[in-house]
Design a protein around this motif. Structure first.
Motif, PDB file in Angstrom:
ATOM      1  N   HIS A 195       6.156   1.538   4.255  1.00  0.00           N
ATOM      2  CA  HIS A 195       7.019   1.241   3.109  1.00  0.00           C
ATOM      3  C   HIS A 195       6.373   0.191   2.203  1.00  0.00           C
ATOM      4  O   HIS A 195       6.274   0.371   0.980  1.00  0.00           O
ATOM      5  CB  HIS A 195       8.372   0.725   3.593  1.00  0.00           C
ATOM      6  CG  HIS A 195       9.226   1.768   4.240  1.00  0.00           C
ATOM      7  ND1 HIS A 195      10.305   1.458   5.038  1.00  0.00           N
ATOM      8  CD2 HIS A 195       9.170   3.126   4.211  1.00  0.00           C
ATOM      9  CE1 HIS A 195      10.873   2.568   5.467  1.00  0.00           C
ATOM     10  NE2 HIS A 195      10.201   3.596   4.983  1.00  0.00           N
ATOM     11  N   VAL A 196       5.945  -0.900   2.801  1.00  0.00           N
ATOM     12  CA  VAL A 196       5.386  -2.012   2.024  1.00  0.00           C
ATOM     13  C   VAL A 196       4.022  -1.643   1.444  1.00  0.00           C
ATOM     14  O   VAL A 196       3.748  -1.870   0.256  1.00  0.00           O
ATOM     15  CB  VAL A 196       5.287  -3.274   2.899  1.00  0.00           C
ATOM     16  CG1 VAL A 196       4.593  -4.402   2.136  1.00  0.00           C
ATOM     17  CG2 VAL A 196       6.669  -3.718   3.366  1.00  0.00           C
ATOM     18  N   GLY A 197       3.157  -1.070   2.287  1.00  0.00           N
ATOM     19  CA  GLY A 197       1.804  -0.747   1.850  1.00  0.00           C
ATOM     20  C   GLY A 197       1.770   0.297   0.750  1.00  0.00           C
ATOM     21  O   GLY A 197       1.051   0.148  -0.251  1.00  0.00           O
ATOM     22  N   TYR A 198       2.557   1.361   0.903  1.00  0.00           N
ATOM     23  CA  TYR A 198       2.556   2.406  -0.124  1.00  0.00           C
ATOM     24  C   TYR A 198       3.204   1.919  -1.414  1.00  0.00           C
ATOM     25  O   TYR A 198       2.784   2.309  -2.510  1.00  0.00           O
ATOM     26  CB  TYR A 198       3.281   3.653   0.398  1.00  0.00           C
ATOM     27  CG  TYR A 198       2.465   4.454   1.394  1.00  0.00           C
ATOM     28  CD1 TYR A 198       1.116   4.183   1.615  1.00  0.00           C
ATOM     29  CD2 TYR A 198       3.045   5.498   2.121  1.00  0.00           C
ATOM     30  CE1 TYR A 198       0.375   4.911   2.521  1.00  0.00           C
ATOM     31  CE2 TYR A 198       2.307   6.238   3.026  1.00  0.00           C
ATOM     32  CZ  TYR A 198       0.978   5.947   3.226  1.00  0.00           C
ATOM     33  OH  TYR A 198       0.242   6.673   4.123  1.00  0.00           O
ATOM     34  N   GLY A 199       4.231   1.079  -1.286  1.00  0.00           N
ATOM     35  CA  GLY A 199       4.799   0.483  -2.494  1.00  0.00           C
ATOM     36  C   GLY A 199       3.764  -0.334  -3.242  1.00  0.00           C
ATOM     37  O   GLY A 199       3.662  -0.265  -4.478  1.00  0.00           O
ATOM     38  N   GLY A 200       2.971  -1.115  -2.505  1.00  0.00           N
ATOM     39  CA  GLY A 200       1.894  -1.882  -3.126  1.00  0.00           C
ATOM     40  C   GLY A 200       0.838  -0.994  -3.752  1.00  0.00           C
ATOM     41  O   GLY A 200       0.331  -1.289  -4.853  1.00  0.00           O
ATOM     42  N   LEU A 201       0.495   0.098  -3.085  1.00  0.00           N
ATOM     43  CA  LEU A 201      -0.498   1.026  -3.632  1.00  0.00           C
ATOM     44  C   LEU A 201      -0.032   1.631  -4.949  1.00  0.00           C
ATOM     45  O   LEU A 201      -0.823   1.777  -5.890  1.00  0.00           O
ATOM     46  CB  LEU A 201      -0.783   2.138  -2.622  1.00  0.00           C
ATOM     47  CG  LEU A 201      -1.740   1.798  -1.480  1.00  0.00           C
ATOM     48  CD1 LEU A 201      -1.756   2.908  -0.441  1.00  0.00           C
ATOM     49  CD2 LEU A 201      -3.156   1.555  -2.004  1.00  0.00           C
TER      50      LEU A 201
ATOM     51  N   ALA B  17      -5.577   0.305   3.891  1.00  0.00           N
ATOM     52  CA  ALA B  17      -5.694   0.167   5.349  1.00  0.00           C
ATOM     53  C   ALA B  17      -4.405   0.562   6.053  1.00  0.00           C
ATOM     54  O   ALA B  17      -4.427   0.929   7.232  1.00  0.00           O
ATOM     55  CB  ALA B  17      -6.075  -1.271   5.705  1.00  0.00           C
ATOM     56  N   VAL B  18      -3.290   0.520   5.335  1.00  0.00           N
ATOM     57  CA  VAL B  18      -2.008   0.895   5.943  1.00  0.00           C
ATOM     58  C   VAL B  18      -1.957   2.387   6.256  1.00  0.00           C
ATOM     59  O   VAL B  18      -1.097   2.838   7.028  1.00  0.00           O
ATOM     60  CB  VAL B  18      -0.849   0.483   5.008  1.00  0.00           C
ATOM     61  CG1 VAL B  18      -0.682   1.478   3.863  1.00  0.00           C
ATOM     62  CG2 VAL B  18       0.451   0.342   5.770  1.00  0.00           C
ATOM     63  N   ASN B  19      -2.882   3.168   5.694  1.00  0.00           N
ATOM     64  CA  ASN B  19      -2.898   4.608   5.963  1.00  0.00           C
ATOM     65  C   ASN B  19      -2.978   4.923   7.457  1.00  0.00           C
ATOM     66  O   ASN B  19      -2.450   5.943   7.905  1.00  0.00           O
ATOM     67  CB  ASN B  19      -4.078   5.262   5.244  1.00  0.00           C
ATOM     68  CG  ASN B  19      -3.870   5.351   3.738  1.00  0.00           C
ATOM     69  OD1 ASN B  19      -2.744   5.418   3.261  1.00  0.00           O
ATOM     70  ND2 ASN B  19      -4.955   5.346   2.988  1.00  0.00           N
ATOM     71  N   SER B  20      -3.638   4.067   8.223  1.00  0.00           N
ATOM     72  CA  SER B  20      -3.776   4.322   9.656  1.00  0.00           C
ATOM     73  C   SER B  20      -2.431   4.333  10.369  1.00  0.00           C
ATOM     74  O   SER B  20      -2.280   4.951  11.433  1.00  0.00           O
ATOM     75  CB  SER B  20      -4.686   3.268  10.292  1.00  0.00           C
ATOM     76  OG  SER B  20      -4.112   1.969  10.181  1.00  0.00           O
ATOM     77  N   GLN B  21      -1.423   3.675   9.793  1.00  0.00           N
ATOM     78  CA  GLN B  21      -0.108   3.622  10.424  1.00  0.00           C
ATOM     79  C   GLN B  21       0.629   4.955  10.344  1.00  0.00           C
ATOM     80  O   GLN B  21       1.619   5.153  11.052  1.00  0.00           O
ATOM     81  CB  GLN B  21       0.735   2.523   9.778  1.00  0.00           C
ATOM     82  CG  GLN B  21       0.130   1.132   9.880  1.00  0.00           C
ATOM     83  CD  GLN B  21      -0.169   0.737  11.314  1.00  0.00           C
ATOM     84  OE1 GLN B  21       0.730   0.683  12.156  1.00  0.00           O
ATOM     85  NE2 GLN B  21      -1.429   0.477  11.616  1.00  0.00           N
ATOM     86  N   ALA B  22       0.161   5.868   9.499  1.00  0.00           N
ATOM     87  CA  ALA B  22       0.809   7.179   9.406  1.00  0.00           C
ATOM     88  C   ALA B  22       0.729   7.927  10.728  1.00  0.00           C
ATOM     89  O   ALA B  22       1.669   8.637  11.108  1.00  0.00           O
ATOM     90  CB  ALA B  22       0.162   7.995   8.290  1.00  0.00           C
ATOM     91  N   TYR B  23      -0.384   7.765  11.460  1.00  0.00           N
ATOM     92  CA  TYR B  23      -0.537   8.453  12.747  1.00  0.00           C
ATOM     93  C   TYR B  23       0.479   7.925  13.761  1.00  0.00           C
ATOM     94  O   TYR B  23       1.083   8.689  14.514  1.00  0.00           O
ATOM     95  CB  TYR B  23      -1.955   8.257  13.283  1.00  0.00           C
ATOM     96  CG  TYR B  23      -3.026   8.768  12.343  1.00  0.00           C
ATOM     97  CD1 TYR B  23      -3.290  10.128  12.249  1.00  0.00           C
ATOM     98  CD2 TYR B  23      -3.767   7.901  11.553  1.00  0.00           C
ATOM     99  CE1 TYR B  23      -4.271  10.604  11.388  1.00  0.00           C
ATOM    100  CE2 TYR B  23      -4.737   8.361  10.681  1.00  0.00           C
ATOM    101  CZ  TYR B  23      -4.987   9.721  10.606  1.00  0.00           C
ATOM    102  OH  TYR B  23      -5.942  10.191   9.744  1.00  0.00           O
ATOM    103  N   LEU B  24       0.677   6.621  13.780  1.00  0.00           N
ATOM    104  CA  LEU B  24       1.600   6.012  14.733  1.00  0.00           C
ATOM    105  C   LEU B  24       3.044   6.281  14.336  1.00  0.00           C
ATOM    106  O   LEU B  24       3.886   6.605  15.184  1.00  0.00           O
ATOM    107  CB  LEU B  24       1.348   4.511  14.825  1.00  0.00           C
ATOM    108  CG  LEU B  24      -0.062   4.083  15.237  1.00  0.00           C
ATOM    109  CD1 LEU B  24      -0.182   2.566  15.201  1.00  0.00           C
ATOM    110  CD2 LEU B  24      -0.404   4.609  16.616  1.00  0.00           C
ATOM    111  N   ALA B  25       3.355   6.149  13.044  1.00  0.00           N
ATOM    112  CA  ALA B  25       4.733   6.335  12.590  1.00  0.00           C
ATOM    113  C   ALA B  25       5.210   7.762  12.823  1.00  0.00           C
ATOM    114  O   ALA B  25       6.342   7.983  13.276  1.00  0.00           O
ATOM    115  CB  ALA B  25       4.845   5.979  11.110  1.00  0.00           C
ATOM    116  N   SER B  26       4.363   8.738  12.546  1.00  0.00           N
ATOM    117  CA  SER B  26       4.761  10.131  12.739  1.00  0.00           C
ATOM    118  C   SER B  26       4.905  10.479  14.210  1.00  0.00           C
ATOM    119  O   SER B  26       5.773  11.271  14.591  1.00  0.00           O
ATOM    120  CB  SER B  26       3.745  11.066  12.076  1.00  0.00           C
ATOM    121  OG  SER B  26       2.447  10.856  12.612  1.00  0.00           O
ATOM    122  N   ALA B  27       4.080   9.893  15.065  1.00  0.00           N
ATOM    123  CA  ALA B  27       4.120  10.212  16.496  1.00  0.00           C
ATOM    124  C   ALA B  27       5.297   9.562  17.202  1.00  0.00           C
ATOM    125  O   ALA B  27       5.659   9.984  18.310  1.00  0.00           O
ATOM    126  CB  ALA B  27       2.813   9.778  17.164  1.00  0.00           C
TER     127      ALA B  27
END
Length: 405
Positions: free
Chosen positions: A289-295, A321-331
């Motif tokens: 939420h925070v990282g994509y809002g900043g992007l 760098a927050v892109n890596s959290q997509a793998y964890l959040a989706s899983a």
């Protein structure tokens, strides 16, 4: 599954995986700097250049599901070391290529060859490291990928006049072969896989992922945030900096270096502070939420020219760098034993997005140019279209908004 860390694990496990992911990211972004030389030598249009470069992403993405299954069945040592031989072959063919078809095939082989470099590392860390260390190991190995991106910016721009773009790929072929040998000889031998079920059952479980609402929530953001960033970083950032910002190639390469330094800083920060944030209740979805809002804000600044160019591109890299959290959040919404299949499914979306955005950028630019648009204005409109797609894919990450509606 053993979680005992083998003796000398840093050298035996981390360094080989780090070399593989370094090479993977170097090859992902190398065309950004050598694109003027290739375009000038072969007379490529923007669409042809976009298609050529994006063949890496297409092959990489299509390989994700088979790679995930193979890693579970055969282990990272055999899978990644074998695939890196294809990387070496692809680099040789690219160095020898003299047509769009030949270079495209070579680029696809390269993408297939490095398709297990990150997922192989994640699988290896799960095999050989205890759970409490896996987060930091993942952050550090992704930082090594950022080092590959750094190498593919100003250092590569300085080396290309000496070696030529073909000489660069001969060197990459040698590095790929050496990395394959190191992985094969250094990694521990995996125990035979057990309890995997039939191939049909595994494929059925993969199919169930792609129709699950928990997966579909993250599909769009993976396509247009993660894939869109890759498309910019690996190709279209340099044309933007040269045509819109008016920089020379050397200055554009230095700005690309700042982008990659920002990515390195962001990934190291997640590696160092990720465990602390988790202990304070900051989940991967909240980081998205925070990282994509900043992007979105930073990219709007780039689009409308608000703020220093160097700072904006550095922040773009840092927030990515927050892109890596997509793998964890989706899983998080799937059983833990499905982590590998879910993460490779997300990776498929990421690289499909990179392919679509990278090629689509080129198609849009060629179309707008035929309508009489100048390159700076065409780049601005195309970048604005990407920003709109990102906004639309951002909304599903807030499920409470839809529940209230």
């Amino acid at each position: 599954m053993s979680r005992a860390v083998p003796p000398g694990a840093w050298v035996r496990i981390f360094v080989p995986f780090a070399l593989g992911y370094y090479l993977s990211y170097l090859l992902r972004t190398v065309n950004a700097v050598i694109s003027p030389a290739i375009t000038g030598e072969l007379g490529l249009t923007a669409a042809q250049l976009g298609l050529l470069t994006s063949m890496y992403f297409l092959a990489f993405g299509l390989a994700q599901i088979p790679v995930g299954i193979a890693l579970d069945r055969y282990g990272p040592r055999r899978v990644e070391s074998a695939l890196l031989l294809l990387t070496g072959l692809g680099a040789v063919l690219f160095a020898l290529g003299d047509s769009i078809a030949g270079l495209g095939l070579a680029r696809a082989l390269i993408g297939l060859g490095v398709s297990a470099c990150l997922m192989g590392a994640l699988k290896g860390f799960a095999l050989w490291y205890p759970p409490e260390r896996q987060s930091s190991m993942t952050g550090f190995v992704m930082a090594c990928g950022a080092m590959g991106a750094l190498t593919a910016s100003a250092p590569l721009e300085a080396a290309t006049p000496l070696l030529g773009w073909r000489g660069v790929f001969w060197g990459i072929a040698a590095v790929a072969l050496a990395t394959s040998i190191i992985l094969w000889r250094s990694l521990p031998r995996e125990a035979p896989a057990a309890g995997q079920g039939s191939l049909g059952a595994v494929l059925k479980s993969v199919g169930s992922i792609f129709v699950a609402p928990a997966f579909l929530r993250f599909a769009g953001s993976s396509l247009f945030f993660v894939g869109g960033f890759m498309a910019l970083q690996s190709l279209w950032a340099v044309p933007w900096l040269m045509h819109v910002e008016g920089l020379e190639l050397a200055d554009a390469a230095r700005t690309l270096l700042l982008l990659n330094l920002g990515m390195l800083a962001g990934q190291l920060s997640i590696g160092v502070f990720g465990v602390r944030l988790a202990r304070r209740g900051v989940q991967p979805l909240r980081m998205l939420h925070v990282g994509y809002g900043g992007l979105l804000l930073v990219q709007a600044g780039i689009l409308f020219g608000v703020g220093p160019v160097s700072l904006l591109w550095f922040l773009l890299g840092a927030l990515s760098a927050v892109n890596s959290q997509a793998y964890l959040a989706s899983a998080n919404d799937f059983p833990r034993e499905m982590f590998g299949r879910v993460s490779t499914s997300i990776n498929l979306m990421v690289f499909l997005g990179a392919f679509v955005v990278q090629w689509g950028f080129g198609l849009a630019l060629d179309l707008l140019r035929t309508w009489g648009w100048e390159m700076p204005q065409a780049l601005r409109l195309t970048f604005a279209a990407l920003l709109v797609l990102q906004v639309l894919s951002y909304l599903p990450l807030f499920p409470r908004l839809w529940r209230r509606a």
